[in-house]
Design a protein around this motif. Structure first.
Motif, PDB file in Angstrom:
ATOM      1  N   THR A   1      16.483  14.700 -11.064  1.00  0.00           N
ATOM      2  CA  THR A   1      17.481  15.773 -10.939  1.00  0.00           C
ATOM      3  C   THR A   1      16.905  17.116 -11.363  1.00  0.00           C
ATOM      4  O   THR A   1      17.120  18.144 -10.693  1.00  0.00           O
ATOM      5  CB  THR A   1      18.715  15.423 -11.779  1.00  0.00           C
ATOM      6  OG1 THR A   1      19.226  14.153 -11.368  1.00  0.00           O
ATOM      7  CG2 THR A   1      19.791  16.470 -11.617  1.00  0.00           C
ATOM      8  N   ILE A   2      16.165  17.118 -12.474  1.00  0.00           N
ATOM      9  CA  ILE A   2      15.566  18.371 -12.958  1.00  0.00           C
ATOM     10  C   ILE A   2      14.569  18.919 -11.945  1.00  0.00           C
ATOM     11  O   ILE A   2      14.542  20.137 -11.671  1.00  0.00           O
ATOM     12  CB  ILE A   2      14.893  18.126 -14.318  1.00  0.00           C
ATOM     13  CG1 ILE A   2      15.933  17.783 -15.371  1.00  0.00           C
ATOM     14  CG2 ILE A   2      14.110  19.359 -14.757  1.00  0.00           C
ATOM     15  CD1 ILE A   2      15.340  17.282 -16.665  1.00  0.00           C
TER      16      ILE A   2
ATOM     17  N   TYR B   1      14.863  13.085 -14.710  1.00  0.00           N
ATOM     18  CA  TYR B   1      13.704  13.879 -14.290  1.00  0.00           C
ATOM     19  C   TYR B   1      13.798  14.238 -12.811  1.00  0.00           C
ATOM     20  O   TYR B   1      13.473  15.360 -12.417  1.00  0.00           O
ATOM     21  CB  TYR B   1      12.413  13.114 -14.564  1.00  0.00           C
ATOM     22  CG  TYR B   1      11.189  13.877 -14.121  1.00  0.00           C
ATOM     23  CD1 TYR B   1      10.644  14.863 -14.934  1.00  0.00           C
ATOM     24  CD2 TYR B   1      10.591  13.625 -12.887  1.00  0.00           C
ATOM     25  CE1 TYR B   1       9.531  15.585 -14.533  1.00  0.00           C
ATOM     26  CE2 TYR B   1       9.486  14.343 -12.481  1.00  0.00           C
ATOM     27  CZ  TYR B   1       8.961  15.318 -13.305  1.00  0.00           C
ATOM     28  OH  TYR B   1       7.880  16.036 -12.905  1.00  0.00           O
TER      29      TYR B   1
ATOM     30  N   VAL C   1      17.962  18.987 -20.835  1.00  0.00           N
ATOM     31  CA  VAL C   1      17.952  17.736 -20.075  1.00  0.00           C
ATOM     32  C   VAL C   1      16.529  17.191 -19.967  1.00  0.00           C
ATOM     33  O   VAL C   1      16.308  15.975 -20.006  1.00  0.00           O
ATOM     34  CB  VAL C   1      18.571  17.949 -18.689  1.00  0.00           C
ATOM     35  CG1 VAL C   1      18.622  16.636 -17.910  1.00  0.00           C
ATOM     36  CG2 VAL C   1      19.958  18.544 -18.804  1.00  0.00           C
ATOM     37  N   LEU C   2      15.560  18.102 -19.842  1.00  0.00           N
ATOM     38  CA  LEU C   2      14.161  17.656 -19.788  1.00  0.00           C
ATOM     39  C   LEU C   2      13.751  16.967 -21.084  1.00  0.00           C
ATOM     40  O   LEU C   2      13.097  15.914 -21.056  1.00  0.00           O
ATOM     41  CB  LEU C   2      13.246  18.843 -19.508  1.00  0.00           C
ATOM     42  CG  LEU C   2      11.743  18.546 -19.529  1.00  0.00           C
ATOM     43  CD1 LEU C   2      11.377  17.572 -18.426  1.00  0.00           C
ATOM     44  CD2 LEU C   2      10.929  19.829 -19.397  1.00  0.00           C
TER      45      LEU C   2
ATOM     46  N   SER D   1      15.185  13.556 -21.209  1.00  0.00           N
ATOM     47  CA  SER D   1      14.407  12.644 -20.360  1.00  0.00           C
ATOM     48  C   SER D   1      13.129  12.197 -21.065  1.00  0.00           C
ATOM     49  O   SER D   1      12.781  11.010 -21.047  1.00  0.00           O
ATOM     50  CB  SER D   1      14.078  13.335 -19.038  1.00  0.00           C
ATOM     51  OG  SER D   1      13.256  12.516 -18.233  1.00  0.00           O
TER      52      SER D   1
ATOM     53  N   THR E   1      14.715  22.510  -9.972  1.00  0.00           N
ATOM     54  CA  THR E   1      13.619  23.472 -10.104  1.00  0.00           C
ATOM     55  C   THR E   1      13.065  23.871  -8.747  1.00  0.00           C
ATOM     56  O   THR E   1      12.659  25.025  -8.547  1.00  0.00           O
ATOM     57  CB  THR E   1      12.507  22.875 -10.980  1.00  0.00           C
ATOM     58  OG1 THR E   1      13.065  22.407 -12.209  1.00  0.00           O
ATOM     59  CG2 THR E   1      11.437  23.913 -11.292  1.00  0.00           C
TER      60      THR E   1
ATOM     61  N   GLU F   1      18.287  23.902 -18.013  1.00  0.00           N
ATOM     62  CA  GLU F   1      17.890  22.521 -17.768  1.00  0.00           C
ATOM     63  C   GLU F   1      16.829  22.021 -18.748  1.00  0.00           C
ATOM     64  O   GLU F   1      16.405  20.871 -18.651  1.00  0.00           O
ATOM     65  CB  GLU F   1      17.346  22.374 -16.341  1.00  0.00           C
ATOM     66  CG  GLU F   1      18.338  22.729 -15.257  1.00  0.00           C
ATOM     67  CD  GLU F   1      19.535  21.810 -15.235  1.00  0.00           C
ATOM     68  OE1 GLU F   1      19.396  20.651 -15.646  1.00  0.00           O
ATOM     69  OE2 GLU F   1      20.612  22.254 -14.803  1.00  0.00           O
ATOM     70  N   GLN F   2      16.413  22.845 -19.691  1.00  0.00           N
ATOM     71  CA  GLN F   2      15.358  22.422 -20.610  1.00  0.00           C
ATOM     72  C   GLN F   2      15.831  21.345 -21.571  1.00  0.00           C
ATOM     73  O   GLN F   2      15.072  20.456 -21.960  1.00  0.00           O
ATOM     74  CB  GLN F   2      14.844  23.641 -21.383  1.00  0.00           C
ATOM     75  CG  GLN F   2      14.092  24.636 -20.513  1.00  0.00           C
ATOM     76  CD  GLN F   2      13.491  25.769 -21.309  1.00  0.00           C
ATOM     77  OE1 GLN F   2      13.603  25.801 -22.535  1.00  0.00           O
ATOM     78  NE2 GLN F   2      12.853  26.696 -20.620  1.00  0.00           N
TER      79      GLN F   2
ATOM     80  N   ILE G   1      10.977  25.273 -15.227  1.00  0.00           N
ATOM     81  CA  ILE G   1      12.349  24.872 -14.946  1.00  0.00           C
ATOM     82  C   ILE G   1      13.310  25.933 -15.470  1.00  0.00           C
ATOM     83  O   ILE G   1      12.971  26.722 -16.366  1.00  0.00           O
ATOM     84  CB  ILE G   1      12.657  23.501 -15.580  1.00  0.00           C
ATOM     85  CG1 ILE G   1      12.576  23.582 -17.111  1.00  0.00           C
ATOM     86  CG2 ILE G   1      11.723  22.440 -15.064  1.00  0.00           C
ATOM     87  CD1 ILE G   1      12.975  22.307 -17.799  1.00  0.00           C
TER      88      ILE G   1
ATOM     89  N   GLN H   1       7.842  22.975 -18.668  1.00  0.00           N
ATOM     90  CA  GLN H   1       9.023  23.521 -19.328  1.00  0.00           C
ATOM     91  C   GLN H   1       9.188  25.009 -19.036  1.00  0.00           C
ATOM     92  O   GLN H   1      10.314  25.512 -18.994  1.00  0.00           O
ATOM     93  CB  GLN H   1       8.927  23.288 -20.834  1.00  0.00           C
ATOM     94  CG  GLN H   1      10.164  23.705 -21.613  1.00  0.00           C
ATOM     95  CD  GLN H   1      10.017  23.468 -23.094  1.00  0.00           C
ATOM     96  OE1 GLN H   1       8.968  23.004 -23.560  1.00  0.00           O
ATOM     97  NE2 GLN H   1      11.060  23.770 -23.853  1.00  0.00           N
TER      98      GLN H   1
END
Length: 292
Positions: A182-183, A180, A120-121, A124, A187, A117-118, A113, A110
């Motif tokens: 995509t993230i 994941y 979205v993580l 996920s 990153t 985008e956190q 990234i 975390q």
């Protein structure tokens, strides 16, 4: 063991396997693996070290300056200053091997990234947790039904519940894996410079996660086909029972009419039967039959 219970026991095995795959992938840090190109440190008082840049410092000022320039030249343009270090990343953390290869240095994924985008993580991760909970619910439901005696209607309900819950678990897992991926790609492009990989590929945990998705969908399709077949069989059985109840009444009417014709009586339009009046005529009168 009857056929229905044997089928449900065989269905329970891939559900347990999908649960094991999902739990292993959720707690592992090998979703993505690769290498990073890292600058070697200077070897200071470590003559036998292999993963660093060696230099020898002189006692004289001019020699010290020459050696310093030589090291500076290697530091700026030399290719030996780089080393390849392997790393692996999961949902929770990113780990990278040290220069000596004895241990690993891990940090939170975390923190790597981008900030936008956190969220979205966490979505996920939440979808992965719900996937595990749904598969666990299916395993408990099916295991409790297998361990006790159940009727055909109970198995019909169990198949319907398993089909619905497993397809939901599979869809949640698929969405979580895609988020994941995509993230991680974002990153790789926008992450910090001290983490960006040179080469990377998907790891064995990522394969286990998609294997759990495949098992969930296979179990859902199997349970739905069994539910459909059992529902059709139950419908045909009920239809056969209704036909068997109506068939005796249908055959009684022709038999009764045959008895009536054999007895020589038939219904008249006025609702009266034919009557023989020969017995009521006076003696010696010709026998006639009149119709009333």
């Amino acid at each position: 063991m009857d056929r229905a219970r044997l089928q449900q026991t065989l269905t329970l095995l891939p559900i347990c396997l999908a649960l094991a795959f999902a739990l292993t992938a959720l707690g592992s840090s090998h979703w993505c693996e690769g290498t990073r190109r890292v600058v070697k440190p200077l070897c200071r008082n470590r003559p036998g070290e292999l993963h660093c840049i060696h230099f020898a410092g002189g006692r004289g000022g001019s020699r010290r300056d020459n050696k310093s320039q030589e090291v500076q030249y290697m530091w700026e343009t030399g290719e030996d200053k780089f080393a390849q270090r392997r790393f692996h990343v999961g949902l929770w953390q990113s780990c990278e091997e040290s220069f000596n290869g004895a241990d690993e240095k891990c940090r939170s994924f975390q923190s790597i990234i981008p900030a936008e985008e956190q969220g979205v993580l966490w979505l996920s991760i939440g979808a992965e947790v719900l996937d595990v909970l749904l598969v666990l619910t299916n395993a408990i439901l099916l295991g409790s039904r297998v361990s006790r005696d159940s009727s055909g209607l109970d198995w019909l309900k169990v198949n319907a519940a398993v089909a619905i819950l497993m397809v939901l678990a599979g869809l949640l897992g698929m969405v979580a894996h895609m988020m994941y991926t995509t993230i991680f790609r974002i990153t790789v492009n926008l992450g910090p410079d001290d983490w960006k990989p040179q080469t990377w590929d998907y790891g064995w945990s990522y394969c286990l996660a998609w294997g759990s998705f495949a098992l969930c969908m296979a179990v859902s399709v199997t349970a739905m086909s069994r539910y459909t077949a059992a529902l059709l069989a139950l419908t045909e059985k009920r239809r056969g029972q209704k036909d068997s109840r109506r068939s005796p009444h249908d055959f009684l009417e022709p038999e009764s009419s045959e008895v009536v014709w054999e007895s020589g009586a038939a219904p008249s339009p006025a609702g009266h039967a034919l009557e023989s009046v020969s017995g009521h005529l006076p003696p010696g009168a010709p026998g006639k039959v009149s119709m009333c």
